[in-house]
Design an enzyme around this catalytic site. Sequence first.
Site, PDB file in Angstrom:
ATOM      1  CB  CYS A  86     -17.732  -7.202   3.674  1.00  0.00           C
ATOM      2  SG  CYS A  86     -17.117  -7.435   1.863  1.00  0.00           S
ATOM      3  CG  HIS A 173     -15.030  -2.857   4.559  1.00  0.00           C
ATOM      4  ND1 HIS A 173     -14.854  -3.891   5.505  1.00  0.00           N
ATOM      5  CD2 HIS A 173     -15.183  -3.279   3.412  1.00  0.00           C
ATOM      6  CE1 HIS A 173     -14.776  -4.887   4.695  1.00  0.00           C
ATOM      7  NE2 HIS A 173     -15.043  -4.633   3.436  1.00  0.00           N
TER       8      HIS A 173
END
Length: 514
Positions: A86, A173
């Site tokens: 991310c 994630h």
Amino acid sequence: MTAPDLAGGVAVLDFGGQYAHLICRRIRSLGVYSELLPHGTKLEELERMKVAGVVLSGGPASVYAEGAPKADPALFQGKLPVLGICYGYQLMVKAHGGDVVRSESREYGRSNLKVIDGGGLFDGLEDRLICWMSHSDSATSIPPSMEVLAASEGSPYAAVRLVGARQYGVQFHPEVSHTERGHEVLSNFVFGVCGAAKRWSMEGFLRDSVGSLSKLEGRVLCAVSGGVDSSVTAALLNRAIADRLQCVFIDTGLLRKGEAANVGELLGRGLGVRVEFVDASDRFLKSLAGVSDPEQKRKITGRVFADVFEEFARTRGPFGYLAQGTLYPDVIESGRSAGPASVIKTHHNVGGLPPGLSMELVEPLRELYKDEVRELGKLLGLPKEVVERHPFPGPGLAVRVVGEVTGEKLRIAREASAIVEQVLDEEGIYPKVWQAFAFVGDDLLTGVLGDQRKLGHQVTVKIVESVDAMTADWSRVDPGALERISDRITNEVPGVVAVAYSISSKPPATIEPQ
Ligand code: XMP
């Protein structure tokens, strides 16, 4: 005690994301030691530590924002294996000259990932995977030095690789359980890409800890509360230095139902730990009389606890060491580790010793996460009821009684919470949720008893799900279980006529009512 070192392990650089801890835990669960380090840790330091690889965590900032946390640019030269997640991924893209922009819509939740090229990261996996996204910024172009490995509806560059290097970036994630096969993605990185050493196991930790604790000289004092952390600390020390360990259980009068009996049964009779009981409940309740401000209640319980503990240490001493069940997240949050510098909150048991007591602090669990402590507890032979027990706040029921702490409200909170725990246990829900309890305030509602109208208390039941208590979601438990809880509380706890269920999450609420 010597901490495990990161040689052959994986360092996670902390850019402030709520899942940064989780990345370490996931990597450790693969049998590889992993630790959170400050985001500014330099490549040369990491090389000196001989880490096998580095993960850059997510984070709340935007890569272009003023003061946004930065990584050492040398990290992106391709020398060490790197996985950017991310925000960490966006840093990589920016460092190589790609574009990261704030998108109009936030991509949040489950997303379909289409794998274009396994590329080392997705090897052995299907070409369509569900992954968990949580980002506002996105990479809108990647430089020629990068190649795309996977795309999602909202992210055309959902996973990339630096050509010719062992460096990867993912917008999703992999550490979050909602990402299907996230475990395998991390495993591919940790073993396939980094070639990390499988050297971390709880059995090894237990063996090493007992070895180093047995070298302590003199007597060790350990306060036990019935909670997982202090029970595991006591059991571990007991294995290393049983004859020199003295545990003390201070009954504050603010504990869960049956706590003192449980400690006596499980630690004392079960494991042969020497535990002395001090009943200080009158002292706590007198000190709290007339106080309704939550912070005051916290301060008072903390102060009285320190006084009672200090008296015990002086009269039963001397002790060379004080053992505490401080965990890794407590250390990080209190800013005492090598990790992120900002102090989130000073945890009650990291602040140090009561002034005037000269004992050295022993914290055998300070490298571990809660679920690892539970695993260690099982290895030490602690029963399921202890290792699966929900966390309980230091100030105890003082923060689960809203307003003044009275004997009547304490009784209601204690009895009603015991019923919540029992029902959830019977339904198999208890181990699946983070915390579950009932709290009570001064609200009096009208009820009916037989033909009589009668004023009585309302208790509120809270059942929450959480990973680390930093955020929490109310649990959508089976309404049948809630109904049983409500029926039993109103039937079995005198003085209660109504039960409410709290459907507030954290934030904006906190887990404890006060
Ligand atoms: P909150 O209420 O802040 O709680 O959402 C987060 C977690 O911390 C526990 N908690 C405490 N633990 N001393 C403690 O040792 C305290 O004063 C305290 N306050 C909250 C709470 O039970 C939850 O797990």
